[in-house]
Structures are given as C-alpha cells and as structure tokens.
Design an enzyme around this catalytic site. Structure first.
Site, PDB file in Angstrom:
ATOM      1  N   ASP A  38       0.214 -11.871  11.630  1.00 30.05           N
ATOM      2  CA  ASP A  38      -0.902 -11.825  10.688  1.00 30.05           C
ATOM      3  C   ASP A  38      -2.153 -12.259  11.450  1.00 30.05           C
ATOM      4  O   ASP A  38      -2.081 -12.647  12.614  1.00 30.05           O
ATOM      5  CB  ASP A  38      -0.651 -12.727   9.482  1.00 30.05           C
ATOM      6  CG  ASP A  38      -1.256 -12.155   8.198  1.00 30.05           C
ATOM      7  OD1 ASP A  38      -2.457 -11.780   8.237  1.00 30.05           O
ATOM      8  OD2 ASP A  38      -0.557 -12.064   7.177  1.00 30.05           O
ATOM      9  N   ASN A  88       2.818  -3.292   7.860  1.00 29.59           N
ATOM     10  CA  ASN A  88       2.432  -3.561   6.481  1.00 29.59           C
ATOM     11  C   ASN A  88       1.006  -4.080   6.321  1.00 29.59           C
ATOM     12  O   ASN A  88       0.446  -4.024   5.228  1.00 29.59           O
ATOM     13  CB  ASN A  88       3.426  -4.584   5.904  1.00 29.59           C
ATOM     14  CG  ASN A  88       2.975  -5.170   4.602  1.00 29.59           C
ATOM     15  OD1 ASN A  88       2.999  -4.513   3.569  1.00 29.59           O
ATOM     16  ND2 ASN A  88       2.545  -6.423   4.625  1.00 29.59           N
ATOM     17  N   TYR A 154      -9.851   3.407   1.136  1.00 27.71           N
ATOM     18  CA  TYR A 154      -8.444   3.032   1.003  1.00 27.71           C
ATOM     19  C   TYR A 154      -7.573   4.266   0.797  1.00 27.71           C
ATOM     20  O   TYR A 154      -6.521   4.412   1.436  1.00 27.71           O
ATOM     21  CB  TYR A 154      -8.285   2.061  -0.167  1.00 27.71           C
ATOM     22  CG  TYR A 154      -6.904   1.473  -0.313  1.00 27.71           C
ATOM     23  CD1 TYR A 154      -6.558   0.309   0.364  1.00 27.71           C
ATOM     24  CD2 TYR A 154      -5.943   2.067  -1.131  1.00 27.71           C
ATOM     25  CE1 TYR A 154      -5.294  -0.250   0.232  1.00 27.71           C
ATOM     26  CE2 TYR A 154      -4.679   1.526  -1.271  1.00 27.71           C
ATOM     27  CZ  TYR A 154      -4.362   0.367  -0.588  1.00 27.71           C
ATOM     28  OH  TYR A 154      -3.100  -0.170  -0.716  1.00 27.71           O
ATOM     29  N   LYS A 158      -4.622   5.590   3.335  1.00 28.25           N
ATOM     30  CA  LYS A 158      -3.218   5.654   2.931  1.00 28.25           C
ATOM     31  C   LYS A 158      -2.687   7.090   2.981  1.00 28.25           C
ATOM     32  O   LYS A 158      -1.501   7.302   3.292  1.00 28.25           O
ATOM     33  CB  LYS A 158      -3.036   5.043   1.546  1.00 28.25           C
ATOM     34  CG  LYS A 158      -3.277   3.538   1.512  1.00 28.25           C
ATOM     35  CD  LYS A 158      -2.352   2.778   2.461  1.00 28.25           C
ATOM     36  CE  LYS A 158      -2.503   1.274   2.338  1.00 28.25           C
ATOM     37  NZ  LYS A 158      -1.596   0.533   3.251  1.00 28.25           N
ATOM     38  N   ILE A 187       0.865  -3.987  -7.079  1.00 25.71           N
ATOM     39  CA  ILE A 187       1.798  -5.100  -6.954  1.00 25.71           C
ATOM     40  C   ILE A 187       1.030  -6.411  -7.116  1.00 25.71           C
ATOM     41  O   ILE A 187      -0.089  -6.553  -6.620  1.00 25.71           O
ATOM     42  CB  ILE A 187       2.495  -5.073  -5.570  1.00 25.71           C
ATOM     43  CG1 ILE A 187       3.109  -3.693  -5.304  1.00 25.71           C
ATOM     44  CG2 ILE A 187       3.555  -6.167  -5.490  1.00 25.71           C
ATOM     45  CD1 ILE A 187       4.160  -3.244  -6.298  1.00 25.71           C
ATOM     46  N   THR A 189       0.048  -9.243  -5.933  1.00 23.77           N
ATOM     47  CA  THR A 189      -0.071  -9.976  -4.665  1.00 23.77           C
ATOM     48  C   THR A 189      -1.487 -10.537  -4.559  1.00 23.77           C
ATOM     49  O   THR A 189      -2.366 -10.221  -5.375  1.00 23.77           O
ATOM     50  CB  THR A 189       0.181  -9.047  -3.463  1.00 23.77           C
ATOM     51  OG1 THR A 189      -0.951  -8.170  -3.299  1.00 23.77           O
ATOM     52  CG2 THR A 189       1.448  -8.233  -3.647  1.00 23.77           C
TER      53      THR A 189
END
Length: 247
Positions: A38, A88, A154, A158, A187, A189
């Site tokens: 990260d 990810n 985005y 993707k 999601i 998150t």
C-alpha cells in the site's frame, strides 16, 4: 482452508483496508505468505501475524512503474517467487462531468487505476514466466461494463482494466498464467467514507439485493479465482454486485 494456499506466495496491492485487507487476511488464513502493499504502512501485517500467519509490508505507489518493479523484485528477494498477485489498489478520483473534469484529476485516476494495473502485471508476468506459471486477479468494477454520472475517469480506467485482463489472458494462459478480474458493485469500504447517509441509501437502491456489499464477500470470490478450484477460469470478468448489472 488452512492448506488451500500452503507454500504459496501472494501479493496484494491496496491491502491497507477494504477489499485488499480482507483478501490479504483470507490468503493468509489459507496458508499463503502474503506481501502486503500500500502507499503507507497499516495494520494488515499485524492482523495476519496475530492470527498465526506470515506477512511482509512493502510500500508501493502503483502509479509509478519503478515502484511496481521494486515490489516484484522485493517479493522474490524475500520469498523466492510470486504465485498469486491481486492487483487491487485504486482510488475513486475526481467526480465531475467530463467537460468540467480537471486534466490532473483525470490523469491521477488513470495513473493509479489503469496504469498501476498494467505496471504490476508487466513485472508480475515476467516473474511468473520465469518460474513456470501463476495466477493474477485484478480489481475492475461494475463500472468496467457500464457508465456512472460524473465518474468519467474511474469508468474509463475500469473499462481499461477489463481489456488488459482479457488481452493478457489470451497472451499468457497457454504459458501457465491464469488472469481474471472481479467486478464489485458498491462495497461498504473506506472509499465510500465521503458519501453521506442519504447517498449510501441511494446506492443501496441500485442493487436489487437491497444493500451494499462487504469486503469479505469480494475476497471470497478472489480466493476462489486464485485457487486450483478455478483451474479452467481465465480471461473472465466476474461481477459480484448484488444484481446491479441486471437492474
């Protein structure tokens, strides 16, 4: 599950929270040695070690090719190989309609969400070819198949991840490298932390299942794709979206 990934080495980018952290924990629970990557150190390694697993943190900004190369080289220096890579790391980026989006905002989301996947795959595949095979899973999105207002950068990134995944699978599946992407819906998150309660409720209504997803639900799909149980799965786009794309 403790023997699912015995003697395997898994690399997870964006492993500090959310889907990345949940998947890193799941790999470790399956017996894998995990490289936690990260942009800043986090508690993922500590959580893995507290559960008796093995993990190492490597700081990486995936928007920089040299750091992605370093990630792969360091992993091999530490553990000798890379069996599994879960690319990810990602950001939501600037939200604006296309003509109002800043050049810097567009370039940033592309550099992290698309270029970062390319850079990681480039060096991961090179390492996997030398060792005779491996598995790569990329995080795409439902927005890799459809549009979403004010998310041009985005959505473009993707869609690109889906294309990279499919093309790489065509090129390397016969060489022992399976490559797939998961496509989460919305999601719950930290990426959604800036969205207020009303906004989250509106997002929930877009999913026929009636709620947002959890990181652990996405991780379960990534784990399956990473395992020998998915030995015939390559080049796939796997929605896990509570029915979003059917609505």
């Amino acid at each position: 599950m403790a023997s699912l990934f015995a003697n395997r080495v898994a690399v997870v980018t964006g492993a500090g929270s959310g889907i990345g952290q949940a998947t890193a924990l799941a790999y470790a629970a399956g017996g894998a040695k995990v490289i936690v990557s990260d942009i800043k150190e986090n508690d993922t390694v500590a959580k893995i070690k507290a559960n008796g697993g093995e993990a190492t943190f490597i700081k990486t900004d995936v928007s920089k090719a040299a750091e992605c190369e370093h990630l792969v080289k360091q992993t091999i220096d530490i553990y000798g190989k890379i069996d599994i890579a879960f690319n990810n790391a990602g950001i939501l980026g600037e939200t604006n309609q296309l003509a109002e989006m800043s050049l810097a905002g567009f370039e940033k989301v592309i550099s992290v969400n698309l270029n970062g996947v390319f850079y990681c795959m480039k060096y991961e595949i090179d390492a996997m070819l030398k060792q005779g095979g491996g598995v790569i899973v990329n995080t795409a999105s439902i927005l890799g198949a459809v549009g979403f207002m004010s998310f041009s950068g985005y959505v473009a990134a993707k869609h690109g991840v889906v294309g990279l995944t499919q093309n790489a699978a065509m090129e390397y599946s016969k060489k022992g490298i399976r490559i797939n992407c998961v496509a989460p819906g919305f999601i719950n998150t930290p990426l959604l932390n800036d969205i207020d309660k009303a906004g989250k409720e509106a997002l929930e209504l877009k999913h026929p299942i009636g709620r947002l997803g959890t990181s652990e639900e996405v991780a379960a799909l990534v784990i399956w794709l990473s395992s020998s149980q998915a030995s015939f799965a390559t080049g796939g786009y796997y929605p896990i979206d509570g029915g979003y794309l059917t609505a």
